[in-house]
Motif scaffolding. Structure first.
Motif, PDB file in Angstrom:
ATOM      1  N   SER A 299       9.146 -15.351   5.423  1.00 18.99           N
ATOM      2  CA  SER A 299       8.272 -15.786   4.325  1.00 18.99           C
ATOM      3  C   SER A 299       7.950 -14.622   3.392  1.00 18.99           C
ATOM      4  O   SER A 299       7.953 -14.775   2.167  1.00 18.99           O
ATOM      5  N   ILE A 300       7.688 -13.437   3.963  1.00 15.05           N
ATOM      6  CA  ILE A 300       7.383 -12.259   3.140  1.00 15.05           C
ATOM      7  C   ILE A 300       8.630 -11.818   2.365  1.00 15.05           C
ATOM      8  O   ILE A 300       8.537 -11.423   1.198  1.00 15.05           O
ATOM      9  N   LYS A 301       9.795 -11.923   3.000  1.00 10.59           N
ATOM     10  CA  LYS A 301      11.039 -11.586   2.293  1.00 10.59           C
ATOM     11  C   LYS A 301      11.231 -12.503   1.089  1.00 10.59           C
ATOM     12  O   LYS A 301      11.618 -12.070   0.000  1.00 10.59           O
ATOM     13  N   TYR A 302      10.975 -13.784   1.300  1.00 11.08           N
ATOM     14  CA  TYR A 302      11.144 -14.760   0.220  1.00 11.08           C
ATOM     15  C   TYR A 302      10.167 -14.476  -0.928  1.00 11.08           C
ATOM     16  O   TYR A 302      10.543 -14.519  -2.105  1.00 11.08           O
TER      17      TYR A 302
ATOM     18  N   LEU B 184       0.824  -1.212   0.000  1.00 16.68           N
ATOM     19  CA  LEU B 184       0.000   0.000   0.000  1.00 16.68           C
ATOM     20  C   LEU B 184       0.854   1.256   0.000  1.00 16.68           C
ATOM     21  O   LEU B 184       0.401   2.320  -0.407  1.00 16.68           O
ATOM     22  N   GLU B 185       2.088   1.150   0.479  1.00 16.07           N
ATOM     23  CA  GLU B 185       3.073   2.224   0.389  1.00 16.07           C
ATOM     24  C   GLU B 185       4.413   1.598   0.045  1.00 16.07           C
ATOM     25  O   GLU B 185       4.642   0.418   0.295  1.00 16.07           O
ATOM     26  N   LYS B 186       5.296   2.398  -0.549  1.00 17.33           N
ATOM     27  CA  LYS B 186       6.616   1.910  -0.904  1.00 17.33           C
ATOM     28  C   LYS B 186       7.374   1.482   0.345  1.00 17.33           C
ATOM     29  O   LYS B 186       7.541   2.261   1.284  1.00 17.33           O
ATOM     30  N   ILE B 187       7.813   0.222   0.364  1.00 16.53           N
ATOM     31  CA  ILE B 187       8.564  -0.306   1.505  1.00 16.53           C
ATOM     32  C   ILE B 187      10.000  -0.523   1.049  1.00 16.53           C
ATOM     33  O   ILE B 187      10.274  -1.388   0.223  1.00 16.53           O
ATOM     34  N   LYS B 188      10.901   0.277   1.575  1.00 17.19           N
ATOM     35  CA  LYS B 188      12.299   0.206   1.177  1.00 17.19           C
ATOM     36  C   LYS B 188      13.069  -0.857   1.950  1.00 17.19           C
ATOM     37  O   LYS B 188      14.032  -1.422   1.446  1.00 17.19           O
ATOM     38  N   ASP B 189      12.681  -1.103   3.189  1.00 16.50           N
ATOM     39  CA  ASP B 189      13.443  -2.001   4.047  1.00 16.50           C
ATOM     40  C   ASP B 189      12.555  -3.160   4.505  1.00 16.50           C
ATOM     41  O   ASP B 189      11.549  -2.956   5.182  1.00 16.50           O
ATOM     42  N   TYR B 190      12.932  -4.378   4.105  1.00 23.77           N
ATOM     43  CA  TYR B 190      12.200  -5.578   4.502  1.00 23.77           C
ATOM     44  C   TYR B 190      12.907  -6.322   5.641  1.00 23.77           C
ATOM     45  O   TYR B 190      12.596  -7.476   5.928  1.00 23.77           O
TER      46      TYR B 190
END
Length: 331
Positions: A272-275, A260-266
């Motif tokens: 699981s979301i990173k993958y 919903l917004e730009k996410i620069k840092d995961y």
């Protein structure tokens, strides 16, 4: 003794062509040695243009004979010269030359053809990559299959989203999940979504509802917001564990990740979301929750539709099928 005549010298300097006529003759012979074209000496035939001229005769004496050389010079070769006989005369003996068009350079044609084909292929690939989403969506719409997909699935996508939230992001997520997604994907595009909190029966356990329905879905849509505003959400919850396990491990389901917004840092996101982000990428929401952003023809929704399964037309009734066949034959 018969005269012996041969033409054995051919040189070219820039666009000038020079051909030597070498004549071996006895010393006592006084035959005229010259070049002719159309039974006319070349100097007379080309007296106006001077494009083709006869050179000065040279002689090399030997013990029993003389070696004469008479050349012809082409200052410019034109198409009319190809196939024409240029004859070197020495008394009753004669020899001629015929200019032929140069053979085409097959290697150059092959290289040029290969370069052209490569350029066309690269251009097509660039055009396809640029318009890939529009091409695929057009193809799906133009050649949509009739009937239902026999894969045992009931829903086209399971929507996983962070809950509960507070502040403005709770409102944005709720509007996206409960209003905009159903408006675009269900009403405009004909997809069927399972949204926890909307389609489950109150009182059922989260784990059982999730496990039962994720297996009936063809896609998994995950909605995420910046981690700093959703700390602790989508982190080892029962719903997240079950949906991700089924999607990535058990069924190999395709995942659509929407930011919903730009996410620069995961960094602080679940593994699981990173993958999923690394494997499938993410689609960033570019709308502003207005009516204009709720059109399936916008760039954002085209990307989402591209990753959704192809839609099929509902089966035609016998009457509709008959009308369809009659329209085809009448057209």
């Amino acid at each position: 003794t018969p005269e012996r005549l041969k033409q054995n010298g051919l040189t070219m300097a820039s666009s000038t062509l020079i051909v030597d006529c070498n004549i071996t003759d006895v010393r006592e012979n006084t035959n005229l040695r010259c070049w002719k074209v159309n039974n006319t000496q070349v100097d007379l035939y080309y007296r106006e243009s001077k494009r083709i001229t006869e050179g000065i005769e040279s002689c090399v004496p030997f013990a029993q004979y003389n070696r004469y050389t008479v050349n012809i010079t082409f200052l410019e070769v034109k198409m009319e010269d190809y196939g024409r006989h240029f004859v070197c005369h020495a008394g009753v003996s004669a020899a001629y030359i015929v200019l032929k068009l140069p053979a085409p350079d097959s290697q150059a044609y092959l290289i040029g053809g290969f370069i052209a084909l490569t350029g066309v292929a690269v251009s097509i690939m660039c055009i396809y990559n640029f318009f890939k989403i529009d091409i695929v969506l057009w193809y799906r719409g133009a050649f949509r299959s009739i009937g239902s997909v026999d894969d045992g699935k009931l829903y086209d996508a399971y929507v996983l989203y962070p809950k509960p939230l507070s502040g403005s992001h709770r409102w944005e997520v709720d509007v996206m999940v409960l209003k905009i997604l159903p408006e675009v994907l269900e009403r405009q595009c004909g997809y069927k979504l399972f949204i926890f909190g909307r389609d489950d029966v109150p009182g059922q356990a989260v784990a059982s509802v999730t496990d039962e329905n994720i297996k009936l879905c063809r896609r998994l849509i995950i909605i995420i917001v910046p981690e700093s505003l959703s700390f602790g959400l989508l982190k080892n919850t029962a719903e997240e564990q079950i949906t991700v396990y089924n999607a990535l491990i058990q069924d190999g389901m395709k995942v659509i990740l929407i930011e919903l917004e730009k996410i620069k840092d995961y960094t602080d996101m679940p593994e699981s979301i990173k993958y999923i982000r690394q494997k499938h990428g993410a689609i960033q929401w570019s709308g502003d929750f207005t009516e204009e952003s709720q059109s399936a023809k916008t760039k954002f929704w085209k990307k989402v539709r591209f990753h959704m399964p192809p839609r099929r037309c509902p089966p035609l009734s016998p009457v509709q099928l008959l009308m369809h066949v009659l329209c085809l034959y009448s057209g």
